[in-house]
Design a protein around this motif. Structure first.
Motif, PDB file in Angstrom:
ATOM      1  N   THR A  18      -2.600   0.391   4.041  1.00 32.57           N
ATOM      2  CA  THR A  18      -3.665  -0.398   4.652  1.00 32.57           C
ATOM      3  C   THR A  18      -3.263  -1.860   4.581  1.00 32.57           C
ATOM      4  O   THR A  18      -2.922  -2.361   3.506  1.00 32.57           O
ATOM      5  CB  THR A  18      -5.005  -0.186   3.927  1.00 32.57           C
ATOM      6  N   TRP A  52      -4.847  -2.298  -0.502  1.00 36.02           N
ATOM      7  CA  TRP A  52      -3.966  -3.149   0.290  1.00 36.02           C
ATOM      8  C   TRP A  52      -2.484  -2.942   0.012  1.00 36.02           C
ATOM      9  O   TRP A  52      -2.064  -2.759  -1.128  1.00 36.02           O
ATOM     10  CB  TRP A  52      -4.321  -4.618   0.083  1.00 36.02           C
ATOM     11  N   GLU A  57      -5.360   0.755   8.838  1.00 33.59           N
ATOM     12  CA  GLU A  57      -4.788   1.820   8.012  1.00 33.59           C
ATOM     13  C   GLU A  57      -3.848   2.652   8.876  1.00 33.59           C
ATOM     14  O   GLU A  57      -4.190   3.011  10.007  1.00 33.59           O
ATOM     15  CB  GLU A  57      -5.884   2.713   7.445  1.00 33.59           C
ATOM     16  N   GLY A  94     -11.141  -8.542  11.822  1.00 38.09           N
ATOM     17  CA  GLY A  94     -11.648  -9.304  10.689  1.00 38.09           C
ATOM     18  C   GLY A  94     -11.401 -10.787  10.835  1.00 38.09           C
ATOM     19  O   GLY A  94     -10.798 -11.258  11.810  1.00 38.09           O
ATOM     20  N   PHE A 151      -7.743  -5.479   9.844  1.00 41.79           N
ATOM     21  CA  PHE A 151      -7.657  -4.562   8.713  1.00 41.79           C
ATOM     22  C   PHE A 151      -7.306  -3.201   9.313  1.00 41.79           C
ATOM     23  O   PHE A 151      -8.090  -2.645  10.090  1.00 41.79           O
ATOM     24  CB  PHE A 151      -8.982  -4.486   7.964  1.00 41.79           C
ATOM     25  N   HIS A 166     -12.152 -12.716   3.033  1.00 42.22           N
ATOM     26  CA  HIS A 166     -12.042 -11.951   4.270  1.00 42.22           C
ATOM     27  C   HIS A 166     -13.387 -11.275   4.538  1.00 42.22           C
ATOM     28  O   HIS A 166     -14.130 -10.962   3.605  1.00 42.22           O
ATOM     29  CB  HIS A 166     -10.966 -10.862   4.156  1.00 42.22           C
ATOM     30  N   ALA A 184      -3.745  -6.123   5.854  1.00 44.90           N
ATOM     31  CA  ALA A 184      -4.678  -7.184   6.244  1.00 44.90           C
ATOM     32  C   ALA A 184      -3.841  -8.342   6.756  1.00 44.90           C
ATOM     33  O   ALA A 184      -3.090  -8.947   5.994  1.00 44.90           O
ATOM     34  CB  ALA A 184      -5.525  -7.628   5.053  1.00 44.90           C
TER      35      ALA A 184
END
Length: 226
Positions: A56, A36, A213, A76, A211, A186, A58
């Protein structure tokens, strides 16, 4: 702003600040610990994130600027565990560095989400053994201010149907509550089995997240034109 609105940033500027790798306004965990990263969703933030190459995130949906490519996107959910009933489990054992090879093997078999060689340093992980073998585990990941994320909840296929995952989530939650934090987690939005479990345990949906990337490709493109 609520800590769970920007959980990665809140964790890396708070309890997990010693782990933070920084490039300007961009922060991330060591890559061998967690995937993360956090950075402002503006021109300066994306420019600072270039120093990491790949990030990445969230949280809320983002639109990557020119020079970046979205290489993964998973819808997510974020769940609030304020109403979860927690209880310690007498069979749960605290897992340590010597257990990491077994933990990685269990994660490889069950795919609960990111768990890396140093993830165990982010918080307490509990496991249940059967005949000496690790068959279930769960633990703590990000720790935004006042909250602790329950993560890596997984059970070996041959040990499913015995409620081990539920027991471990409650046990991890008990330790979180004991130190005055609130559990949250999550999950992938399409993981119906996990979501049913969490809702049965008392978690409630707080919000949807993405989520994602992103890979910085502009430098590579410029180099290829030379």
């Amino acid at each position: 702003m609520h800590p769970l609105d920007t959980p990665v940033h809140s964790a890396l500027t708070g309890t997990h600040a010693p782990f933070a790798r920084r490039h300007g306004s961009a922060l991330r965990y060591p890559p061998e610990m967690s995937i993360w990263a956090a950075f402002p969703d503006d021109a300066d933030g994306w420019r600072d994130a270039e120093g990491f190459g790949t990030v990445t995130t969230a949280g809320d949906p983002r639109t990557a600027p020119a020079g970046w490519e979205c290489t993964m996107l998973i819808p997510g959910v974020q769940y609030d565990g304020s109403g979860m009933a927690v209880v310690p489990d007498p069979e749960a054992v605290v897992l340590g560095p010597d257990d990491v090879p077994e933990m990685l093997a269990l994660v490889e078999r069950t795919r609960p989400g990111p768990f890396l060689e140093r993830t165990i340093e982010m918080g307490t992980y509990l496991g249940i053994r059967d005949g000496g073998a690790l068959v279930a585990m769960a633990g703590e990941r990000m720790r935004p201010a006042g909250w602790s994320e329950i993560s890596a909840v997984c059970t070996a296929p041959e040990a499913r149907g015995r409620g081990l995952g539920s027991r471990l989530v409650r046990a991890v939650g008990a330790a979180i509550r004991e130190r005055g934090d609130v559990p949250f987690l999550h999950a992938a939005a399409d993981n119906a089995t996990a979501l049913r479990l969490y809702e049965h345990l008392g978690f409630t949906l707080r919000r949807t997240v993405e989520f994602a990337e992103y890979a910085f490709t502009a430098r590579r493109s410029r180099d290829s034109q030379r």
